[in-house]
Structures are given as structure tokens and as C-alpha cells.
Design a protein around this motif. Structure first.
Motif, mmCIF file in Angstrom:
data_model
loop_
_atom_site.group_PDB
_atom_site.id
_atom_site.type_symbol
_atom_site.label_atom_id
_atom_site.label_comp_id
_atom_site.label_asym_id
_atom_site.label_seq_id
_atom_site.Cartn_x
_atom_site.Cartn_y
_atom_site.Cartn_z
ATOM 1 N N SER A 64 -64.965 -28.883 28.629
ATOM 2 C CA SER A 64 -63.583 -29.350 28.470
ATOM 3 C C SER A 64 -62.591 -28.412 29.129
ATOM 4 C CB SER A 64 -63.236 -29.482 26.981
ATOM 5 O OG SER A 64 -63.372 -28.226 26.329
ATOM 6 N N ALA A 65 -63.047 -27.207 29.458
ATOM 7 C CA ALA A 65 -62.166 -26.232 30.110
ATOM 8 C C ALA A 65 -63.034 -25.262 30.894
ATOM 9 C CB ALA A 65 -61.316 -25.482 29.090
ATOM 10 N N LEU A 66 -62.425 -24.649 31.905
ATOM 11 C CA LEU A 66 -63.123 -23.676 32.733
ATOM 12 C C LEU A 66 -62.609 -22.284 32.432
ATOM 13 C CD1 LEU A 66 -63.458 -25.152 36.347
ATOM 14 C CD2 LEU A 66 -65.288 -24.512 34.780
ATOM 15 N N GLY A 67 -63.518 -21.330 32.479
ATOM 16 C CA GLY A 67 -63.152 -19.944 32.282
ATOM 17 C C GLY A 67 -63.935 -19.062 33.245
ATOM 18 N N GLY A 68 -63.688 -17.767 33.139
ATOM 19 C CA GLY A 68 -64.376 -16.834 34.017
ATOM 20 C C GLY A 68 -63.608 -16.607 35.304
ATOM 21 N N ALA A 75 -73.119 -17.435 39.247
ATOM 22 C CA ALA A 75 -71.713 -17.822 39.357
ATOM 23 C C ALA A 75 -70.904 -17.148 38.256
ATOM 24 C CB ALA A 75 -71.571 -19.334 39.268
ATOM 25 N N LEU A 76 -69.651 -16.871 38.545
ATOM 26 C CA LEU A 76 -68.782 -16.204 37.582
ATOM 27 C C LEU A 76 -68.037 -17.179 36.684
ATOM 28 C CD1 LEU A 76 -67.254 -13.383 39.823
ATOM 29 C CD2 LEU A 76 -69.277 -13.308 38.370
ATOM 30 N N ILE A 77 -68.013 -18.461 37.051
ATOM 31 C CA ILE A 77 -67.334 -19.433 36.194
ATOM 32 C C ILE A 77 -68.191 -19.724 34.971
ATOM 33 C CG2 ILE A 77 -66.022 -20.475 38.062
ATOM 34 C CD1 ILE A 77 -68.048 -22.747 38.109
ATOM 35 N N GLU A 78 -67.532 -20.061 33.884
ATOM 36 C CA GLU A 78 -68.225 -20.353 32.633
ATOM 37 C C GLU A 78 -67.397 -21.342 31.841
ATOM 38 O OE1 GLU A 78 -66.292 -16.486 30.336
ATOM 39 O OE2 GLU A 78 -68.370 -16.423 31.019
ATOM 40 N N VAL A 79 -67.948 -21.832 30.761
ATOM 41 C CA VAL A 79 -67.195 -22.742 29.915
ATOM 42 C C VAL A 79 -66.024 -21.977 29.319
ATOM 43 C CG1 VAL A 79 -68.686 -22.253 27.930
ATOM 44 C CG2 VAL A 79 -67.307 -24.347 27.990
ATOM 45 N N GLY A 80 -64.848 -22.579 29.390
ATOM 46 C CA GLY A 80 -63.653 -21.895 28.938
ATOM 47 C C GLY A 80 -63.255 -22.295 27.533
ATOM 48 N N GLY A 81 -62.468 -21.437 26.903
ATOM 49 C CA GLY A 81 -61.964 -21.718 25.566
ATOM 50 C C GLY A 81 -60.543 -22.249 25.640
ATOM 51 N N VAL A 82 -60.017 -22.513 24.471
ATOM 52 C CA VAL A 82 -58.658 -23.029 24.421
ATOM 53 C C VAL A 82 -57.637 -21.906 24.526
ATOM 54 C CG1 VAL A 82 -59.328 -25.042 23.080
ATOM 55 C CG2 VAL A 82 -58.658 -22.946 21.891
#
Length: 949
Positions: free
Chosen positions: A380-384, A748-755
């Protein structure tokens, strides 16, 4: 036949047109008339010795001198006193050369019809008698003058028309009494004089007749009537005169009750017509529009004098004019009666997006994106990396994009980064959950890049195979895939926008539609990558120089407009930088200051940049082959580079050289950016991302390679062309393989993001209250503590501010925050929590140090935790994944209100920037006329060897 015909000949040299030459030709034509003139009066406006000598040696009965600024109507009125026994007045100018039979036919027609007030000839071009300049003038219901045959080729199709509402004043033969009674209205400024005279003559009971067999050649000097629209200055002059005449006639002809309402509507109507001019891609008429509006609004006396003159001679009702007006249906038919073929019979072919394989390319990219970014389908969001969540509400997104209090910093008031507006637009596309828009952007990135690459190739080749190759090469660019896997949203947007900027900017000199769209795209690109501003300035300057030198200034105003929206968006930041002395901060990458992996600022790093690789791990091949040879990886970019270097050697050398310049400027930008730090992440300097320059260079190299494959090989060697394109695509695909598989391989440095980047307790309180303050203390591995203040429930992508991350001289608020942080970690100040609360800060977060944590950072963390736990005014909430959290228990003051001056400044900035963007949008909006013009120009830019063949 009238007993006497007196000709009035007005001469006004302007220093540019050969007035003496035109006058000699006109005088020679008068001496060749089969029906001799009875008298000739010449009025010379301005001191020109050659012109005066020619006039003095003519057969004129008198030569009158007048100031150079004298208009035709005034000059003709000055000569009226010389008309004594004449029965008809022939209105001429220096550039009106009648055919030998012209006067005889005009005078004969006037004699046969006693009810005719004046007769008018057929005006033809001075250098081409087959093209009609004017043959009768009418007007619409709203007073717009309409030439009945202007610009048509003379095939006799209009010779049957005799009775009209008016005519061009040049060559007109007027009964002397009508001329004395009515004359010309000087308030018309040279436009519609013959139409106005015809209207007043008809109201006085007369008729106006055309004599198509009487030919008068005109050159369009602008002495009488309107000048020929040969350049932008003359077109503005025409627009001003025409609009002034139309407004004046509207006020003069209006019903007495409606005059006041028409007068009151002049200025509001100018506002509306400004928008219309922008939509019609005629911004050059805006200044003349307002000039005409103010003149018509202020010149009340001229209106009432003209109305009195009409009332004194009117003998028939206005309704008698209605049958001679042009209906809207007839006007549309005439305006639309324009062939699609341009000069040389060119007609643009089909785009062939579906038939040429473009749709299949995008479909394949969608499948590839689903395979590469499979986990994102459930996120639902991207993080990292450099990614952070977006505001939970659209209102917050646009608040971050406006001037005012920033979402970071203790008390920072200033301009927002233009990138925040880009994020606000993205988030608005998903108003129910703005952060999901970034996930969708990542999933759609590959197909969008393939689509952009395909359309960019439309400007350099018509071959479907090469367009598909361009889409593949652009979508698999190393810098693009690395930005996707590292989590660099600004760099991703730059790569997606650049091909569309190329698509529009390459033809910006042709039309205002392209210029308007390109200006918005350039503003968006520079908002995402300010470090590209010098490159854009260089390329735009070269384009302007080429337009001035090689194209005689054609399209110059459109090219200049390209920079206007970018300047408007950057001006608040630039002014702030001048005030604070942080000019270099204007080049900082927007968004969170993040020290991601990239090449070193040495010879080896720059060699990798020259190969299109912005990271020292060879675009991921070093992780796949940690112990194997990797020297060959940069050579995968060689086929593309060699073809780009060959482009200037082809028949389309000009286009190839321009694209090579784009490549060189992009590489130079990357070279200059690497190792340069203008922002800070906590205590660490953050270097500029060189990948933005590489995206520009990759665009130039890709398009240049297409030019080499398209124009550098003969049409019969299709196999070699296909093999070259295939080799380039395969090499780039091999170079992109590690990055394309990075997410699957876990690198990869991207991960599932939080709110939120803050603990859930803070996020819950700050979700609906942007004034909830949190001081974040982060121990540094090199010693010391970073202190920053975050407002709201989270740090956000659009809430970051380069005026904070690039500040090299601490403000008073920075000093205050540092002192509070130091006192919180020690026991030197018992009232430090009260000071914290007085600024509206409710929470203190002790965040973990950057991994791997050093002994110094660990010691500082323990010391800070002990000090914070000992304070009675702080309540420990507990340890979270974001760090240890404390809540302020004393009364917390509201956040300091935004200064009134800041609100005023915000309103002015928003109004100015929105006005510029609105103008660009109106220019970019396509119309039927702009599409019709576009169909008459090729999609491919520059001379195309297939077209010349």
C-alpha cells in the motif's frame, strides 16, 4: 462620366520599405491610364529627400508636406482643401499601382449608377496579380470585419459580386460630395476605414459597388489600409489597429441605450479575449488587445463625434444593412475552407502506434513490470531509499506545496520546493490514499518509459522498428532502473518526463501548442532535478541562437516562453537563496536528503558515468559476479555510443549534431554533479545524484543512434539496420539485467512502506493535526547528536524543504533547537521541557543511529535515554521500531502562528505562479486550428533524407 477626377496620393516612408521606388511605379501607372486624371495632389508624410524629389517632379498640381506620424485619414483630409471642381476623389497611396484601364472602368461604373456613393477596384498583390488582396469587405453581427475574397487566387469566381457593405480604402473612387460630407474616421487608426465609410454611406442612402475588372496592385506598405503581415511587429500592429477599429465601430454603431453597457464591457471583454488569444495560440495579440481596449475606453469624445456625424447624414434605418452582413455559418465556412496540405503539398501520415508495434511494446513492458515488481502489487506504500509516505489528505499535500511554515524545522517559514507541487499532483490522483500513487507510479514506470521512448523516437524516425528499439533502450536505461531499485522518486520522474519534453520541445519553434506543453514539462523536469537547470539553459541558449541566426528569429518568442514557467516556479527559492546566501542550495536534489550509493568522484567513477552507469557496483553486475571479471560491463554501452557519434556524419547531420550536443551536455552535468554536496542528512553531506545528467545524456545518445540507423544506411540495407538495432537493444538489456532482478534477489533498497516515519502513537495524534511537533534526536556514529523537528504525523515526501537541508548558516531557530537538544541530553537545565513545550513540541523521539552503530553513537544513546527518563515533565511512551518515545506532560503551547506577511506573500506567489501555469495550459491546449496546422508539418524534425530524395 464625372467631369473631373481628383486623385489624392499619400506617401509615408518608414525607413524600411522602398517608398521612392513604389512611388515612381505608382506615378508611372497613373500616367498610363487610358482615362487621364484631371488633378493629382500628393501628401508627403515625413522628411525624405528622395521621396520629395520624386513627388516634386511629378505632374501633381501640389505637394503637401506633413509630419511623419500623420495617418492616412488625416493626410487625405489635409488634401481635401485642394478639391474644388472635382466630381470624384480617387484615394491612392504610394504602393497602389492601378492597371491602365482601372480609372476608366471605375469612373464608368460610378457614372452609370447615380445612387452609388463610391466604387472599389479589385486589389491584387504587387508581385503576383493572380492573388486577390481585397475585393469587398463586410462584417459580422458583432462588428468583426470580414474580407470577402482576401487571399484567394483570382479565377474570376468573385467577379459576379457587385453590391457590398464596404471595401478596402485603397484605390477607392468616391463621389466628391460624399467625400466632403463623410470622409474617413481618423479614430479607426488605418483599419476598416473603407468598411466604415461604406456603412455611413449606406445609412446616408447610397450604395457601394465593386468593379472587379478594375485592377490595382498593392504591396502592403501600410500607408493606406493595413500593412502586409510580414513579421511579428507588423502582425502586432495589425492586431492593434483591427481591434481598435472594431471596438470604436461597436461603440459608434450601437443603440444609444446600449452604448454605456458596451463601454463598461470593454475592459472585462479584454480579459476574456486574453484567454481566447491564449487558446488560439496567439499570445502576441494580448498586448495589442489591451492597448486597443484602453484607447477605446478612454476615447469617448471620438465616439460621440462619429455618432453625431452619422446622425447628421442618416436617412435610412440600420436594418437596411442586415442583408449585407456575414452570417456566422458563412464565416465558419470561410475560415474552415483551408486545405490540409501545406507548402509543397505535404500531408502528415498516420502515427501507426498500433500498426507499428507501439501498443505491443507497452503491453510487453506492462508484463515485464509485473514480473520485476511483483511484491509491489500487494504493497500500500513504498519505503526505503529516498522514499517517504505522503500526507494522508490532499489538503495537506497542497499545503506543503505553498509558501509558509515548513513541515520540518523548529520555526522555518519560506518557499516550498517546486517538487512538492509535483508530489501534490501525484497524490491528488489517489485522494483516498495518496501514498498508493507512488506504488502505482513504480508499477507503471516501465510501460510509461517505453511509451515515452517510443514517442520521442517519432521526432527522429518514421521506421516502426527503430521506434520500438528506442522504447526498449529508454525503458532499460541503467540510471532509470537503478533509481527504481534505490527508491529515488525525483530521478524516476525525470526519466519519465524527459522523452515527452523532447517530443514537445523539438517542435516548440513551430507552434504555441508545442511551446506551451514543453514549457510545463521543462518546469516539471527542473522541479524534480534542479541540477539540470544549467544544462537546460545551455541547450535553450543554443536553440535561441540558431533561431536568430539561421531562422531570422522565426519562433524566437516561443523558445523564450519555454523558460517562463520554470523561472516562475524557481523565483521564490532564488529570492530566498539570495537573502540567505545559500545560492548553491538551489541545485540540491528535492525530497529527503539521502546518501544513497553512487560512483565516486574520481577517474574510475567518471569513466562509469561516461558508460551511463551511476553506481560503483557496475549497475549491479559486481553483486552478481563478486569474484568474476566485470571489465566488460561498461562495453555494453559501446554500440549505443558509437552509433550516437556517427549521427553527425549522416545526411541528417544537423539533427545528429544537436543530439550529440544533448548527450555531451548531459554527461558534463553528471561529471559536474558527482561528488558535489549542497545538502546534509543529519551530519553527513549528501552528494548530488549524477543519474539525472545521465538520463539527459541517454536521451541524446538514444535519439542520435536512431538518426545514424535511419539516415546513415541506404534503404536497401534493411538487414544491417535491423541487426544494428537488435545489437543495441540486446546490449542495453544485458546491462540492465542485474537491476531488473534486484528486487527478486533481495539487493534492492525499496521495501514496503509504513504510514509514518514516526511511532504509531505520534502518527495517530498527528494524522489530523499538522501542528503536532516531535523533536527527533539521532546519535551520530562520528560523535554528536542530530536534532530535527518534524510537524504532523510523519515526515513526508512532499513536506521536505531544501531551504532546511541545504542551510549552511544556522538560523536563530536552528540555534534554539540545538540548545534544547543539548539540554535534554544533560541535566544542566531543569526547565528545558518547558522551553520545548513553549514551541508546541509534544514528543521527543530518540531514533537509532545509522547502521552499523558505532560505540560513540551507542554511548550517546544510553546517555540521552538516561537523561530523558530522569525528567519529570517527560512521560516515557516506550520503545518502538522507530526509536524510544517520550511525551511532554506539561501544557504544550500552540505552534507559533504563521506571520501575516507570510500569508500575504503566499497569496502573491500562488497567484503569480498559477497565472503562469494557466497561461501555459491554455497555450498547450490543442485547438482545431492548431491541429490543422500540425497536419501540414512533418513529425520528424530537421531535414529528412527520405523527404529530400
Amino acid at each position: 462620366m464625372p467631369a473631373r477626377v481628383h486623385a489624392l496620393l499619400v506617401v509615408r516612408p518608414d525607413g524600411r520599405t522602398p517608398a521612392a521606388f513604389h512611388l515612381r511605379r505608382t506615378l508611372a501607372a497613373l500616367t498610363e491610364q487610358t482615362r487621364r486624371l484631371d488633378a493629382l495632389t500628393i501628401v508627403v508624410c515625413g522628411a525624405d529627400a528622395n521621396v520629395y524629389q520624386v513627388a516634386a517632379t511629378s505632374q501633381a498640381e501640389s505637394v503637401i508636406t506633413a509630419p511623419a506620424s500623420t495617418r492616412y485619414a488625416d493626410a487625405a483630409r489635409m488634401a481635401t482643401a485642394r478639391i474644388r471642381d472635382a466630381d470624384a476623389v480617387w484615394l491612392l497611396a504610394q504602393d497602389t499601382a492601378p492597371e491602365p484601364e482601372a480609372l476608366a472602368r471605375l469612373a464608368g461604373s460610378l457614372e452609370l449608377s447615380p445612387s452609388v456613393a463610391f466604387v472599389a477596384p479589385k486589389l491584387v498583390r504587387w508581385d503576383d496579380r493572380t492573388q486577390i488582396v481585397s475585393l469587398g469587405v463586410s462584417m459580422t453581427r458583432y462588428g468583426r470585419a470580414v474580407g470577402l475574397a482576401d487571399g484567394d487566387f483570382d479565377q474570376g469566381q468573385h467577379d459576379v459580386v457587385e453590391d457590398v457593405l464596404g471595401a478596402d480604402v485603397r484605390g477607392m473612387l468616391v463621389r466628391a460630395q460624399v467625400w466632403r460630407d463623410l470622409g474617413l474616421d481618423r479614430a479607426l487608426l488605418g483599419a476598416d476605414e473603407g468598411l466604415d465609410l461604406g456603412v455611413r454611406a449606406r445609412l446616408a442612402g447610397g450604395r457601394i459597388a465593386l468593379v472587379p475588372r478594375a485592377l490595382v496592385a498593392v504591396s502592403g506598405d501600410g500607408v493606406a489600409g493595413l500593412p502586409a503581415p510580414q513579421n511579428a511587429a507588423r502582425r502586432r500592429r495589425i492586431g492593434f489597429a483591427v481591434r481598435t477599429a472594431q471596438l470604436h465601430r461597436r461603440l459608434v454603431y450601437a443603440n444609444p441605450i446600449a452604448v454605456v453597457f458596451h463601454w463598461l464591457a470593454v475592459l472585462p471583454l479584454a480579459v476574456w479575449r486574453t484567454v481566447v488569444h491564449l487558446v488560439r495560440k496567439e499570445p502576441g495579440l494580448i498586448v495589442p488587445e489591451w492597448g486597443a481596449a484602453f484607447i477605446a475606453w478612454l476615447r469617448v469624445g471620438a465616439v460621440f463625434r462619429a455618432r453625431r456625424r452619422i446622425a447628421a447624414h442618416r436617412s435610412v434605418p440600420w436594418s437596411r444593412l442586415a442583408p449585407l452582413r456575414v452570417s456566422q455559418a458563412r464565416l465558419r465556412e470561410r475560415l474552415d475552407d483551408e486545405p490540409d496540405e501545406g507548402i509543397g503539398g505535404y500531408r502528415r501520415g498516420e502515427l501507426r502506434f498500433f500498426a507499428g508495434g507501439g501498443a505491443w511494446l507497452v503491453l510487453a513492458a506492462i508484463v515485464a513490470s509485473a514480473a520485476v515488481f511483483t511484491p509491489l502489487l500487494a504493497w500500500s506504500a513504498l519505503g526505503g531509499g529516498g522514499l517517504e509516505p505522503l500526507r494522508s489528505a490532499v489538503v495537506g499535500l497542497w499545503a506543503d506545496a505553498a509558501y509558509g511554515q515548513r513541515a520540518v524545522g523548529l520555526d522555518t517559514v519560506g518557499p516550498a520546493d517546486p517538487f512538492s507541487a509535483i508530489i501534490a499532483i501525484l497524490g491528488t490522483l489517489s485522494p483516498w490514499q495518496p501514498s498508493r500513487a507512488i506504488v502505482v507510479l513504480w508499477l507503471a514506470a516501465l510501460p510509461l518509459a517505453a511509451l515515452g521512448g517510443w514517442f520521442a523516437a517519432v521526432r527522429v524516425t518514421e521506421r516502426s522498428g527503430l521506434r520500438i528499439t528506442a522504447g526498449i533502450v529508454w525503458a532499460l536505461a541503467p540510471t532509470f532502473l537503478i533509481a527504481l531499485t534505490q527508491g529515488r522518486p525525483a530521478a524516476v520522474l525525470v526519466h519519465l518526463l524527459l522523452p515527452w519534453l523532447f517530443f514537445a520541445a523539438s517542435v516548440a519553434h513551430r507552434s504555441w501548442s508545442a511551446a506551451g506543453g514543453a514549457s510545463l514539462l521543462l518546469a516539471a523536469v527542473l522541479a524534480c532535478a534542479p541540477s539540470l537547470a544549467p544544462a537546460a539553459a545551455v541547450l535553450l541558449a543554443v536553440a535561441i541562437i540558431v533561431a536568430v541566426v539561421a531562422r531570422a528569429g522565426l519562433g524566437l518568442s516561443r523558445l523564450i516562453w519555454l523558460a517562463v514557467p520554470s523561472v516562475a516556479l524557481a523565483t521564490p527559492l532564488a529570492v530566498h537563496a539570495v537573502r540567505t546566501g545559500d545560492g548553491w542550495g538551489l541545485l540540491a536534489d528535492p525530497g529527503p536528503a539521502w546518501n544513497g550509493p553512487q560512483v565516486a568522484a574520481d577517474v574510475g567513477g567518471r569513466a562509469l558515468l561516461a558508460a551511463g552507469i551511476p553506481t560503483s557496483d557496475l549497475a549491479g553486475w559486481a553483486t552478481i559476479l563478486p569474484d568474476g571479471p566485470t571489465w566488460w560491463v561498461p562495453l555494453l554501452a559501446a554500440p549505443l555510443a558509437l552509433l550516437a557519434l556517427m549521427a553527425p556524419l549522416t545526411q541528417r547531420w544537423a539533427v545528429g549534431a544537436a543530439l550529440l550536443l544533448v548527450t555531451a551536455v548531459g554527461i558534463a552535468t553528471a561529471f559536474a554533479a558527482v561528488g558535489v554536496s549542497v545538502a546534509f542528512a543529519q551530519s553527513l553531506p549528501v552528494a548530488l545524484w549524477p543519474g539525472n545528467g545521465l538520463s539527459l545524456a541517454w536521451l541524446g545518445a538514444t535519439m542520435g543512434a536512431l538518426v545514424a540507423l535511419d539516415a546513415g544506411l541506404a534503404p536497401r540495407v534493411e538487414a544491417i539496420r535491423a541487426a544494428g538495432a537488435f545489437l543495441v537493444a540486446v546490449a542495453v538489456a544485458a546491462l540492465a539485467a542485474p537491476s531488473a532482478t534486484a528486487l527478486a534477489r533481495g539487493t534492492a533498497l525499496i521495501e514496503v512502506g509504513g504510514v509514518s516515519t514516526l511511532p504509531a502513537y505520534v502518527a495517530a495524534e498527528g494524522r489530523d493535526d499538522p501542528d503536532v511537533g516531535t523533536m527527533v534526536l539521532t546519535p551520530q556514529n562520528g560523535g554528536g547528536v542530530s536534532a530535527r523537528v518534524v510537524w504532523g504525523g510523519s515526515e513526508t515526501l512532499g513536506g521536505q524543504a531544501t531551504i532546511v537541508t541545504t542551510r549552511t548558516i544556522p538560523s536563530a531557530a536552528d540555534v534554539e533547537a540545538a540548545e534544547i537538544a543539548a539540554d535534554l541530553m544533560t541535566s544542566t537545565d531543569d526547565d528545558v521541557v518547558g522551553r520545548l513545550a513553549s514551541h508546541g513540541i509534544r514528543f521527543v523521539l530518540l531514533a537509532p543511529a545509522v547502521a552499523p552503530e558505532s560505540d560513540a553513537a551507542r554511548t550517546l544513546k544510553l546517555t540521552a535515554a538516561t537523561s530523558l527518563n530522569q525528567r519529570a515533565d517527560l512521560d516515557a511512551v516506550g520503545d518502538t521500531t522507530k526509536g524510544s518515545l517520550w511525551r511532554v506532560t506539561v501544557d504544550v503551547a500552540d505552534r507559533a502562528a504563521e506571520p501575516t506577511t507570510a500569508r500575504t506573500t503566499a497569496g502573491l506567489i500562488a497567484a503569480g505562479q498559477l497565472a503562469v501555469v494557466a497561461i501555459a495550459l491554455l497555450l498547450a491546449f490543442p485547438t482545431a486550428a492548431s491541429r490543422r496546422v500540425a497536419r501540414r508539418t512533418p513529425r520528424v524534425v530537421g531535414p529528412h533524407w527520405q523527404e529530400r530524395r
